[in-house]
Scaffold this motif. Structure first.
Motif, mmCIF file in Angstrom:
data_model
loop_
_atom_site.group_PDB
_atom_site.id
_atom_site.type_symbol
_atom_site.label_atom_id
_atom_site.label_comp_id
_atom_site.label_asym_id
_atom_site.label_seq_id
_atom_site.Cartn_x
_atom_site.Cartn_y
_atom_site.Cartn_z
ATOM 1 N N GLN A 177 0.860 -1.186 0.000
ATOM 2 C CA GLN A 177 0.000 0.000 0.000
ATOM 3 C C GLN A 177 0.894 1.233 0.000
ATOM 4 O O GLN A 177 1.719 1.398 0.898
ATOM 5 N N MET A 178 0.728 2.068 -0.997
ATOM 6 C CA MET A 178 1.566 3.254 -1.145
ATOM 7 C C MET A 178 0.698 4.505 -1.053
ATOM 8 O O MET A 178 -0.192 4.705 -1.880
ATOM 9 N N ASN A 179 0.946 5.300 -0.032
ATOM 10 C CA ASN A 179 0.206 6.542 0.184
ATOM 11 C C ASN A 179 1.135 7.741 0.054
ATOM 12 O O ASN A 179 2.360 7.596 0.084
ATOM 13 N N SER A 180 0.544 8.912 -0.084
ATOM 14 C CA SER A 180 1.317 10.157 -0.180
ATOM 15 C C SER A 180 2.437 10.030 -1.209
ATOM 16 O O SER A 180 3.586 10.391 -0.952
ATOM 17 N N LEU A 181 2.081 9.531 -2.362
ATOM 18 C CA LEU A 181 3.084 9.273 -3.390
ATOM 19 C C LEU A 181 3.719 10.562 -3.905
ATOM 20 O O LEU A 181 3.068 11.614 -3.981
ATOM 21 N N LYS A 182 4.993 10.445 -4.230
ATOM 22 C CA LYS A 182 5.789 11.567 -4.718
ATOM 23 C C LYS A 182 6.316 11.249 -6.121
ATOM 24 O O LYS A 182 6.474 10.068 -6.455
ATOM 25 N N PRO A 183 6.630 12.249 -6.895
ATOM 26 C CA PRO A 183 7.200 11.975 -8.235
ATOM 27 C C PRO A 183 8.445 11.098 -8.173
ATOM 28 O O PRO A 183 8.668 10.278 -9.079
ATOM 29 N N GLU A 184 9.227 11.221 -7.114
ATOM 30 C CA GLU A 184 10.438 10.405 -6.991
ATOM 31 C C GLU A 184 10.146 8.939 -6.686
ATOM 32 O O GLU A 184 11.065 8.112 -6.682
ATOM 33 N N ASP A 185 8.892 8.594 -6.450
ATOM 34 C CA ASP A 185 8.503 7.192 -6.295
ATOM 35 C C ASP A 185 8.285 6.511 -7.644
ATOM 36 O O ASP A 185 8.063 5.301 -7.696
ATOM 37 N N THR A 186 8.335 7.280 -8.719
ATOM 38 C CA THR A 186 8.154 6.714 -10.049
ATOM 39 C C THR A 186 9.237 5.686 -10.355
ATOM 40 O O THR A 186 10.436 5.968 -10.241
ATOM 41 N N ALA A 187 8.801 4.473 -10.725
ATOM 42 C CA ALA A 187 9.741 3.376 -10.978
ATOM 43 C C ALA A 187 8.946 2.149 -11.402
ATOM 44 O O ALA A 187 7.718 2.121 -11.308
ATOM 45 N N VAL A 188 9.681 1.138 -11.835
ATOM 46 C CA VAL A 188 9.094 -0.190 -11.972
ATOM 47 C C VAL A 188 9.260 -0.892 -10.627
ATOM 48 O O VAL A 188 10.361 -0.922 -10.079
ATOM 49 N N TYR A 189 8.160 -1.420 -10.120
ATOM 50 C CA TYR A 189 8.158 -2.075 -8.812
ATOM 51 C C TYR A 189 8.146 -3.593 -9.006
ATOM 52 O O TYR A 189 7.330 -4.123 -9.777
ATOM 53 N N TYR A 190 9.046 -4.260 -8.272
ATOM 54 C CA TYR A 190 9.206 -5.700 -8.376
ATOM 55 C C TYR A 190 8.914 -6.376 -7.038
ATOM 56 O O TYR A 190 9.395 -5.926 -5.981
ATOM 57 N N CYS A 191 8.200 -7.458 -7.117
ATOM 58 C CA CYS A 191 7.989 -8.340 -5.987
ATOM 59 C C CYS A 191 9.124 -9.374 -5.990
ATOM 60 O O CYS A 191 9.563 -9.809 -7.072
ATOM 61 N N ALA A 192 9.587 -9.768 -4.794
ATOM 62 C CA ALA A 192 10.680 -10.733 -4.714
ATOM 63 C C ALA A 192 10.458 -11.685 -3.552
ATOM 64 O O ALA A 192 9.890 -11.297 -2.518
ATOM 65 N N ALA A 193 10.938 -12.920 -3.720
ATOM 66 C CA ALA A 193 10.795 -13.945 -2.688
ATOM 67 C C ALA A 193 12.160 -14.302 -2.113
ATOM 68 O O ALA A 193 13.128 -14.512 -2.860
ATOM 69 N N ASP A 194 12.216 -14.376 -0.798
ATOM 70 C CA ASP A 194 13.437 -14.711 -0.069
ATOM 71 C C ASP A 194 13.934 -16.096 -0.466
ATOM 72 O O ASP A 194 13.142 -17.006 -0.679
ATOM 73 N N LYS A 195 15.231 -16.266 -0.547
ATOM 74 C CA LYS A 195 15.796 -17.565 -0.898
ATOM 75 C C LYS A 195 15.808 -18.536 0.283
ATOM 76 O O LYS A 195 15.884 -19.741 0.081
ATOM 77 N N SER A 196 15.740 -18.015 1.528
ATOM 78 C CA SER A 196 15.845 -18.866 2.718
ATOM 79 C C SER A 196 14.507 -18.967 3.443
ATOM 80 O O SER A 196 13.888 -17.946 3.728
ATOM 81 N N PRO A 197 14.085 -20.181 3.775
ATOM 82 C CA PRO A 197 12.815 -20.323 4.491
ATOM 83 C C PRO A 197 12.934 -19.925 5.965
ATOM 84 O O PRO A 197 14.006 -20.046 6.562
ATOM 85 N N LEU A 198 11.844 -19.416 6.498
ATOM 86 C CA LEU A 198 11.709 -19.141 7.933
ATOM 87 C C LEU A 198 12.843 -18.265 8.479
ATOM 88 O O LEU A 198 13.290 -18.450 9.619
ATOM 89 N N ARG A 199 13.257 -17.292 7.704
ATOM 90 C CA ARG A 199 14.308 -16.372 8.155
ATOM 91 C C ARG A 199 13.817 -15.602 9.374
ATOM 92 O O ARG A 199 12.694 -15.080 9.387
ATOM 93 N N ALA A 200 14.686 -15.486 10.400
ATOM 94 C CA ALA A 200 14.269 -14.869 11.663
ATOM 95 C C ALA A 200 14.034 -13.363 11.519
ATOM 96 O O ALA A 200 13.135 -12.803 12.161
ATOM 97 N N VAL A 201 14.837 -12.716 10.697
ATOM 98 C CA VAL A 201 14.739 -11.265 10.533
ATOM 99 C C VAL A 201 14.732 -10.955 9.039
ATOM 100 O O VAL A 201 15.557 -11.474 8.296
ATOM 101 N N VAL A 202 13.837 -10.100 8.609
ATOM 102 C CA VAL A 202 13.771 -9.782 7.179
ATOM 103 C C VAL A 202 15.042 -9.048 6.746
ATOM 104 O O VAL A 202 15.688 -8.368 7.538
ATOM 105 N N THR A 203 15.379 -9.200 5.487
ATOM 106 C CA THR A 203 16.586 -8.585 4.959
ATOM 107 C C THR A 203 16.268 -7.647 3.800
ATOM 108 O O THR A 203 15.386 -7.932 2.995
ATOM 109 N N PRO A 204 16.997 -6.538 3.708
ATOM 110 C CA PRO A 204 16.832 -5.629 2.574
ATOM 111 C C PRO A 204 17.801 -5.921 1.423
ATOM 112 O O PRO A 204 17.814 -5.226 0.418
ATOM 113 N N LEU A 205 18.610 -6.972 1.584
ATOM 114 C CA LEU A 205 19.670 -7.240 0.620
ATOM 115 C C LEU A 205 19.126 -7.943 -0.612
ATOM 116 O O LEU A 205 18.544 -9.028 -0.529
#
Length: 127
Positions: free
Chosen positions: A82-110
């Motif tokens: 959910q994206m609110n208060s959108l700005k022109p700098e938010d313009t991009a192609v948005y991709y969904c991605a799935a983690d390679k490791s199951p049941l990871r304890a802490v989410v990663t931004p890498l």
């Protein structure tokens, strides 16, 4: 084979909202964290949001914190952005991605910790 299919992109005026969806298939969705990334023309793909496999933890960069919300419905194999208060700098192609490791304890931004990607959906924010 894991497949991720995004939808919900489009053109919106600055200050507006959009909700992206990503439906996953091909493995047990509820065991893996999910993330959203975006890529603007001429720029590197950057992290936008991630959610733990259980839905109990999320992580955002400062650029979207307080404006974007990631959520998931494990019964529907779907993750949302959910994206609110959108700005022109938010313009991009948005991709969904799935983690390679199951049941990871802490989410990663890498980016290299995600091994499945959707085809992307265009989000354009006009000023």
């Amino acid at each position: 084979q894991v497949q991720l299919v995004e939808s919900g992109g489009g053109l919106v005026q600055a200050g507006g909202s959009l909700r992206l969806s990503c439906v996953a298939s091909g493995r047990t969705f509820s065991r893996y964290a999910m993330g959203w990334f975006r890529q603007a023309p001429g720029k590197e793909r950057e992290f936008v949001a991630a959610i733990k496999w259980s839905g109990s933890g999320t992580y955002y960069p400062d650029s979207v914190k307080g404006r974007f919300t990631i959520s998931r419905d494990n019964a529907k194999n779907t993750v949302y952005l959910q994206m609110n208060s959108l700005k022109p700098e938010d313009t991009a192609v948005y991709y969904c991605a799935a983690d390679k490791s199951p049941l990871r304890a802490v989410v990663t931004p890498l980016r290299d910790q995600y091994n499945y990607w959707g085809q992307g959906t265009q989000v354009t924010v006009s000023s």
